[in-house]
Design an enzyme around this catalytic site. Structure first.
Site, PDB file in Angstrom:
ATOM      1  N   ARG A  10      -7.848   8.207   3.812  1.00 26.04           N
ATOM      2  CA  ARG A  10      -8.919   7.231   3.582  1.00 26.04           C
ATOM      3  C   ARG A  10      -9.608   6.881   4.890  1.00 26.04           C
ATOM      4  O   ARG A  10     -10.849   6.903   4.992  1.00 26.04           O
ATOM      5  CB  ARG A  10      -8.355   5.969   2.918  1.00 26.04           C
ATOM      6  CG  ARG A  10      -9.368   4.816   2.784  1.00 26.04           C
ATOM      7  CD  ARG A  10      -8.675   3.538   2.382  1.00 26.04           C
ATOM      8  NE  ARG A  10      -7.663   3.126   3.340  1.00 26.04           N
ATOM      9  CZ  ARG A  10      -7.898   2.394   4.417  1.00 26.04           C
ATOM     10  NH1 ARG A  10      -9.125   1.976   4.681  1.00 26.04           N
ATOM     11  NH2 ARG A  10      -6.913   2.063   5.233  1.00 26.04           N
ATOM     12  N   ARG A  11      -8.814   6.554   5.904  1.00 20.32           N
ATOM     13  CA  ARG A  11      -9.405   6.204   7.199  1.00 20.32           C
ATOM     14  C   ARG A  11     -10.160   7.387   7.792  1.00 20.32           C
ATOM     15  O   ARG A  11     -11.234   7.224   8.364  1.00 20.32           O
ATOM     16  CB  ARG A  11      -8.313   5.722   8.159  1.00 20.32           C
ATOM     17  CG  ARG A  11      -7.753   4.356   7.792  1.00 20.32           C
ATOM     18  CD  ARG A  11      -6.628   3.944   8.702  1.00 20.32           C
ATOM     19  NE  ARG A  11      -6.085   2.641   8.318  1.00 20.32           N
ATOM     20  CZ  ARG A  11      -4.799   2.311   8.385  1.00 20.32           C
ATOM     21  NH1 ARG A  11      -3.922   3.195   8.837  1.00 20.32           N
ATOM     22  NH2 ARG A  11      -4.386   1.121   8.005  1.00 20.32           N
ATOM     23  N   ARG A  35       1.121  10.468  13.153  1.00 18.37           N
ATOM     24  CA  ARG A  35       2.234   9.847  12.444  1.00 18.37           C
ATOM     25  C   ARG A  35       3.059   9.007  13.408  1.00 18.37           C
ATOM     26  O   ARG A  35       2.886   9.040  14.614  1.00 18.37           O
ATOM     27  CB  ARG A  35       3.116  10.929  11.810  1.00 18.37           C
ATOM     28  CG  ARG A  35       2.476  11.730  10.677  1.00 18.37           C
ATOM     29  CD  ARG A  35       2.227  10.910   9.418  1.00 18.37           C
ATOM     30  NE  ARG A  35       3.389  10.122   9.046  1.00 18.37           N
ATOM     31  CZ  ARG A  35       4.472  10.603   8.427  1.00 18.37           C
ATOM     32  NH1 ARG A  35       4.541  11.886   8.135  1.00 18.37           N
ATOM     33  NH2 ARG A  35       5.464   9.817   8.099  1.00 18.37           N
ATOM     34  N   LYS A  51       0.818  -1.220   0.000  1.00 17.62           N
ATOM     35  CA  LYS A  51       0.000   0.000   0.000  1.00 17.62           C
ATOM     36  C   LYS A  51       0.850   1.268   0.000  1.00 17.62           C
ATOM     37  O   LYS A  51       0.341   2.354  -0.270  1.00 17.62           O
ATOM     38  CB  LYS A  51      -0.976   0.018   1.174  1.00 17.62           C
ATOM     39  CG  LYS A  51      -0.379   0.170   2.548  1.00 17.62           C
ATOM     40  CD  LYS A  51      -1.471   0.110   3.601  1.00 17.62           C
ATOM     41  CE  LYS A  51      -0.926   0.233   5.010  1.00 17.62           C
ATOM     42  NZ  LYS A  51      -0.367   1.548   5.296  1.00 17.62           N
ATOM     43  N   ASP A  52       2.153   1.139   0.279  1.00 18.29           N
ATOM     44  CA  ASP A  52       3.051   2.296   0.245  1.00 18.29           C
ATOM     45  C   ASP A  52       3.604   2.569  -1.149  1.00 18.29           C
ATOM     46  O   ASP A  52       4.263   3.592  -1.353  1.00 18.29           O
ATOM     47  CB  ASP A  52       4.245   2.092   1.197  1.00 18.29           C
ATOM     48  CG  ASP A  52       3.845   2.156   2.659  1.00 18.29           C
ATOM     49  OD1 ASP A  52       2.787   2.751   2.961  1.00 18.29           O
ATOM     50  OD2 ASP A  52       4.587   1.605   3.496  1.00 18.29           O
ATOM     51  N   CYS A  83      -1.467  10.390  -1.790  1.00 13.16           N
ATOM     52  CA  CYS A  83      -1.833  10.602  -0.391  1.00 13.16           C
ATOM     53  C   CYS A  83      -2.852  11.720  -0.228  1.00 13.16           C
ATOM     54  O   CYS A  83      -3.318  11.987   0.873  1.00 13.16           O
ATOM     55  CB  CYS A  83      -0.577  10.907   0.441  1.00 13.16           C
ATOM     56  SG  CYS A  83       0.467   9.472   0.708  1.00 13.16           S
ATOM     57  N   ARG A 109       2.494   4.963  17.861  1.00  7.49           N
ATOM     58  CA  ARG A 109       1.077   5.338  17.859  1.00  7.49           C
ATOM     59  C   ARG A 109       0.337   4.710  19.042  1.00  7.49           C
ATOM     60  O   ARG A 109      -0.521   5.342  19.656  1.00  7.49           O
ATOM     61  CB  ARG A 109       0.421   4.925  16.543  1.00  7.49           C
ATOM     62  CG  ARG A 109       0.988   5.657  15.341  1.00  7.49           C
ATOM     63  CD  ARG A 109       0.193   5.353  14.087  1.00  7.49           C
ATOM     64  NE  ARG A 109       0.999   5.557  12.891  1.00  7.49           N
ATOM     65  CZ  ARG A 109       0.528   5.529  11.663  1.00  7.49           C
ATOM     66  NH1 ARG A 109      -0.753   5.313  11.446  1.00  7.49           N
ATOM     67  NH2 ARG A 109       1.322   5.707  10.613  1.00  7.49           N
TER      68      ARG A 109
END
Length: 309
Positions: free
Chosen positions: A133-134, A151, A85-86, A244, A157
């Site tokens: 997206r989230r 981040r 996904k990156d 992004c 996190r």
């Protein structure tokens, strides 16, 4: 068979190292090689160093791959391990994605501090996420929530959450599983209600085009169904010029030679979303993704992205 040490390039986070170790373990098993046949080379990326602002403002997805790809191009490493996904949809000249490992669970996971479910969050609660997206999907469910930039790597996190910086956060379930942190999850979000990012849960390996020795070594690792699903999802993203700055979800699944795809584009505030579904032969994976991207862009109408991008 290549006899020199095989150099694996990766980011330095705990998750990236776990993924590189998985690739190494699979290569060891496939070829009967010892661990000392490999060297894991940690490469610091711009995306890792920039922590104070959204990636979209700093240059987008390529910030997690640029320095690793430079090492691949100049021969310092033989292969690079990434979270799919990156990966930008356009790779540098002379590089390709040559193997995809079997995909882990692609769902997103909610981790609450005082409540277990998103529905249980108090009115106006603060949730941390670095993913547009989230954020958009959360606001679609709960427009009252306050979303803040979150981040850092997974342990960072989780510590911020435990320290009370936010009431909840969202992370990829696959990453938590790879770090043996799945017990932290308080709610797994259904794919239909909270679709994942294209490529989420899949580890990919990037190599130099034409490097037949490395290609032969990697061939046993490539999982055909995951590769087809990712070809579809990346084609969808490519048509939409995904970056992004664009909340885009997409997930393809292969069953008995048939591929089913569902995708969604959203405005960042979650107030408008357009979904698309397509099915077809696995042989047409890329075409299915491209068609879905064109169809959902048409459905959204002119200016959907441009109005806020």
């Amino acid at each position: 068979m290549q006899t020199s040490i095989i150099r694996i390039g990766t980011r330095g986070s705990a998750l990236a190292l776990a993924q590189a170790s998985e690739v190494r373990a699979r290569l060891m098993a496939a070829h009967g090689l010892a661990e000392d046949a490999f060297a894991v080379e940690v490469i610091s990326t711009s995306g890792d160093r920039i922590q104070d602002r959204p990636l979209a403002e700093a240059g987008g997805k390529g910030l997690f791959t640029k320095e690793i790809e430079e090492a691949l191009l100049d021969g310092r490493i033989d292969l690079a391990v990434h979270s799919s996904k990156d990966m930008p949809t356009r790779l540098p000249d002379r590089l390709e994605l040559s193997a995809f490992l079997p995909r882990e669970d692609p769902r997103d996971a909610f981790i609450g501090r005082a409540v277990n479910r998103i529905a249980g969050l108090p009115q106006g609660a603060t949730v941390g996420s670095s993913s547009l997206r989230r954020q958009a999907l959360l606001l679609r469910m709960r427009p009252d929530l306050k979303l803040v930039l979150f981040r850092g790597n997974v342990p960072t996190r989780l510590k911020k959450l435990a320290d009370g910086a936010v009431e909840g956060t969202l992370l990829a379930y696959a990453g938590l599983k790879r770090l043996a942190l799945a017990d932290a999850v308080t709610e797994l979000l259904p794919l239909g209600e909270f679709p994942p990012a294209p490529g989420q849960g899949a580890i990919c390996v990037e190599t130099r085009i034409g490097d037949s020795g490395v290609g032969e070594i990697l061939a046993p690792l490539n999982h055909a169904d995951t590769a087809a699903a990712l070809a579809c999802e990346r084609a969808f993203l490519s048509v939409l010029d995904g970056s992004c700055r664009t909340p885009i979800a997409g997930y393809a699944k292969v069953t008995s030679g048939r591929l089913s795809f569902s995708g969604m584009i959203l405005r960042p505030d979650g107030r408008e979303a357009h979904a698309i579904e397509r099915n077809g032969s696995v042989a047409d994976a890329e075409a299915i993704g491209s068609d879905a991207g064109l169809a959902v862009r048409s459905k959204a109408g002119p200016g959907f992205f441009e109005d806020w991008g």
